[in-house]
Design a protein around this motif. Structure first.
Motif, PDB file in Angstrom:
ATOM      1  N   LEU A   1       0.960  -1.313   0.051  1.00  0.00           N
ATOM      2  CA  LEU A   1      -0.109  -0.027   0.037  1.00  0.00           C
ATOM      3  C   LEU A   1       0.831   1.407  -0.085  1.00  0.00           C
ATOM      4  O   LEU A   1       0.680   2.219  -0.907  1.00  0.00           O
ATOM      5  CB  LEU A   1      -0.653  -0.054   1.281  1.00  0.00           C
ATOM      6  CG  LEU A   1      -1.946   1.240   1.387  1.00  0.00           C
ATOM      7  CD1 LEU A   1      -2.979   1.331   0.297  1.00  0.00           C
ATOM      8  CD2 LEU A   1      -2.691   1.043   2.783  1.00  0.00           C
TER       9      LEU A   1
ATOM     10  N   ILE B   1       0.893   1.251  -4.383  1.00  0.00           N
ATOM     11  CA  ILE B   1      -0.448   1.678  -4.574  1.00  0.00           C
ATOM     12  C   ILE B   1      -0.841   3.106  -4.243  1.00  0.00           C
ATOM     13  O   ILE B   1      -1.381   3.711  -5.173  1.00  0.00           O
ATOM     14  CB  ILE B   1      -1.664   0.824  -3.751  1.00  0.00           C
ATOM     15  CG1 ILE B   1      -1.510  -0.824  -4.200  1.00  0.00           C
ATOM     16  CG2 ILE B   1      -2.849   1.280  -3.853  1.00  0.00           C
ATOM     17  CD1 ILE B   1      -2.186  -1.573  -2.989  1.00  0.00           C
TER      18      ILE B   1
ATOM     19  N   GLN C   1       0.713   5.489  -6.801  1.00  0.00           N
ATOM     20  CA  GLN C   1      -0.244   5.395  -8.022  1.00  0.00           C
ATOM     21  C   GLN C   1      -1.289   6.236  -7.847  1.00  0.00           C
ATOM     22  O   GLN C   1      -1.847   6.587  -8.843  1.00  0.00           O
ATOM     23  CB  GLN C   1      -0.258   4.085  -8.509  1.00  0.00           C
ATOM     24  CG  GLN C   1       0.702   3.286  -8.839  1.00  0.00           C
ATOM     25  CD  GLN C   1       0.568   1.647  -9.045  1.00  0.00           C
ATOM     26  OE1 GLN C   1      -0.558   1.154  -8.672  1.00  0.00           O
ATOM     27  NE2 GLN C   1       1.309   0.828  -9.357  1.00  0.00           N
TER      28      GLN C   1
ATOM     29  N   ILE D   1      -9.387   0.866  -3.395  1.00  0.00           N
ATOM     30  CA  ILE D   1      -8.927  -0.210  -2.789  1.00  0.00           C
ATOM     31  C   ILE D   1      -9.769  -1.120  -1.949  1.00  0.00           C
ATOM     32  O   ILE D   1     -10.714  -0.463  -1.100  1.00  0.00           O
ATOM     33  CB  ILE D   1      -7.573   0.314  -1.934  1.00  0.00           C
ATOM     34  CG1 ILE D   1      -6.647   1.337  -2.580  1.00  0.00           C
ATOM     35  CG2 ILE D   1      -6.902  -0.845  -1.383  1.00  0.00           C
ATOM     36  CD1 ILE D   1      -5.852   2.109  -1.897  1.00  0.00           C
TER      37      ILE D   1
ATOM     38  N   THR E   1      -7.743  -1.764  -6.777  1.00  0.00           N
ATOM     39  CA  THR E   1      -6.873  -2.951  -6.289  1.00  0.00           C
ATOM     40  C   THR E   1      -7.621  -3.452  -5.211  1.00  0.00           C
ATOM     41  O   THR E   1      -8.338  -3.103  -4.349  1.00  0.00           O
ATOM     42  CB  THR E   1      -5.796  -2.049  -5.656  1.00  0.00           C
ATOM     43  OG1 THR E   1      -4.961  -1.418  -6.363  1.00  0.00           O
ATOM     44  CG2 THR E   1      -4.679  -3.100  -4.818  1.00  0.00           C
TER      45      THR E   1
ATOM     46  N   TYR F   1      -0.757  -8.434  -5.085  1.00  0.00           N
ATOM     47  CA  TYR F   1      -2.079  -8.079  -4.944  1.00  0.00           C
ATOM     48  C   TYR F   1      -2.587  -8.155  -6.247  1.00  0.00           C
ATOM     49  O   TYR F   1      -2.037  -8.659  -7.229  1.00  0.00           O
ATOM     50  CB  TYR F   1      -1.957  -6.486  -4.499  1.00  0.00           C
ATOM     51  CG  TYR F   1      -1.519  -5.667  -5.482  1.00  0.00           C
ATOM     52  CD1 TYR F   1      -2.207  -4.935  -6.531  1.00  0.00           C
ATOM     53  CD2 TYR F   1       0.250  -5.520  -5.591  1.00  0.00           C
ATOM     54  CE1 TYR F   1      -1.558  -3.801  -7.412  1.00  0.00           C
ATOM     55  CE2 TYR F   1       0.789  -4.553  -6.446  1.00  0.00           C
ATOM     56  CZ  TYR F   1      -0.100  -3.742  -7.296  1.00  0.00           C
ATOM     57  OH  TYR F   1       0.687  -2.914  -8.280  1.00  0.00           O
TER      58      TYR F   1
ATOM     59  N   ARG G   1      -5.072  -6.638  -9.491  1.00  0.00           N
ATOM     60  CA  ARG G   1      -5.538  -5.392 -10.220  1.00  0.00           C
ATOM     61  C   ARG G   1      -6.885  -5.564 -11.235  1.00  0.00           C
ATOM     62  O   ARG G   1      -7.021  -6.579 -11.586  1.00  0.00           O
ATOM     63  CB  ARG G   1      -4.539  -4.759 -10.907  1.00  0.00           C
ATOM     64  CG  ARG G   1      -4.879  -3.395 -11.934  1.00  0.00           C
ATOM     65  CD  ARG G   1      -4.995  -2.070 -10.700  1.00  0.00           C
ATOM     66  NE  ARG G   1      -3.346  -1.888 -10.673  1.00  0.00           N
ATOM     67  CZ  ARG G   1      -3.205  -0.958  -9.693  1.00  0.00           C
ATOM     68  NH1 ARG G   1      -3.978  -0.423  -8.923  1.00  0.00           N
ATOM     69  NH2 ARG G   1      -1.810  -0.696  -9.444  1.00  0.00           N
TER      70      ARG G   1
END
Length: 239
Positions: free
Chosen positions: A53, A57, A60, A178, A209, A235, A237
């Motif tokens: 995270l 993530i 991004q 997320i 995510t 993870y 996507r």
């Protein structure tokens, strides 16, 4: 089940089960759900999802023009949702201006009892020592007179909790960037697990995510997500 039999004056287990299944007594039904729900949790559980995270993530999403929305499904007593919030807070300290449209973290659980604990945001020493170091405690908690600690308001303002069943419609929850759905799918059969994952895909934003538990997989919903591997873990996507 024996404590439930005493509480609801039921003479045998078969009668109790029939009453729960019929859902004629909603108080009994909820009490049975509370008794059967596993609420094992700790702060920053498994660590790697929070590292992903922080390092991948959030960078991004840092230029996102809308409110950042995160869902902690099966959030139990709140440790996961608050761990997410603290991770975002740490990221924001060194990335000024990130998520300036706001941050919203929603924690949901089947158990109303754990939702109450999570919403209060106060934890005893034993719970605090399960995954938190002293530095994190000093920065994000306030010490109470009984030695319990309460999450600070600047973290709690991002987080809310509500009762929710993963077999219900996801539509009222809205869209998320997320989703943490960790260590709960193991309790579903393959068919229900696929439906839940398909519903999660539908409630994720484009290329949103998903983070699952270390022992969990996509199963029949593998066409809805792309696996992304990192040195620390993996993870998913949304496709």
């Amino acid at each position: 089940m024996v404590p439930l039999m005493h509480r609801f004056a039921t003479s045998d287990i078969e009668s109790l089960i029939k009453n729960v299944i019929s859902q004629r007594d909603l108080v009994l039904t909820q009490a049975a759900l509370e008794a059967m729900t596993t609420n094992e949790t700790l702060w920053f559980r498994d660590n790697y999802p929070f590292e992903i995270l922080r390092s991948t993530i959030l960078p991004q999403l840092a230029q996102k023009q809308d409110r950042l929305r995160v869902w902690s499904a099966a959030s139990s007593t709140g440790q996961e949702a608050y761990s997410i919030a603290m991770t975002i807070a740490e990221f924001s300290k060194v990335n000024r201006g990130a998520f300036n449209r706001g941050i919203e973290i929603i924690g949901t659980d089947l158990s109303t009892a754990v939702i109450k604990t999570a919403s209060e945001g106060t934890y005893e020493t034993l719970s605090l020592n399960r995954g938190l170091n002293d530095d994190i405690k000093r920065r994000y908690f306030t010490l109470n007179s009984d030695q319990s600690m309460t999450i600070n308001a600047d973290i709690r303002k991002w987080v809310s909790f509500r009762h929710f069943n993963l077999t219900s419609s996801f539509a009222p929850l809205g869209k998320f960037d997320i989703v943490f759905c960790r260590n709960v799918l193991i309790y579903f059969d393959a068919e229900r697990k696929t439906v839940v994952l398909q519903d999660i895909s539908a409630c994720l934003q484009s290329e949103g995510t998903l983070l699952l538990g270390a022992s969990e997989s996509l199963g029949g919903a593998s066409n809805k997500f792309k696996m992304v591997t990192q040195p620390t873990g993996l993870y998913y996507r949304k496709i």
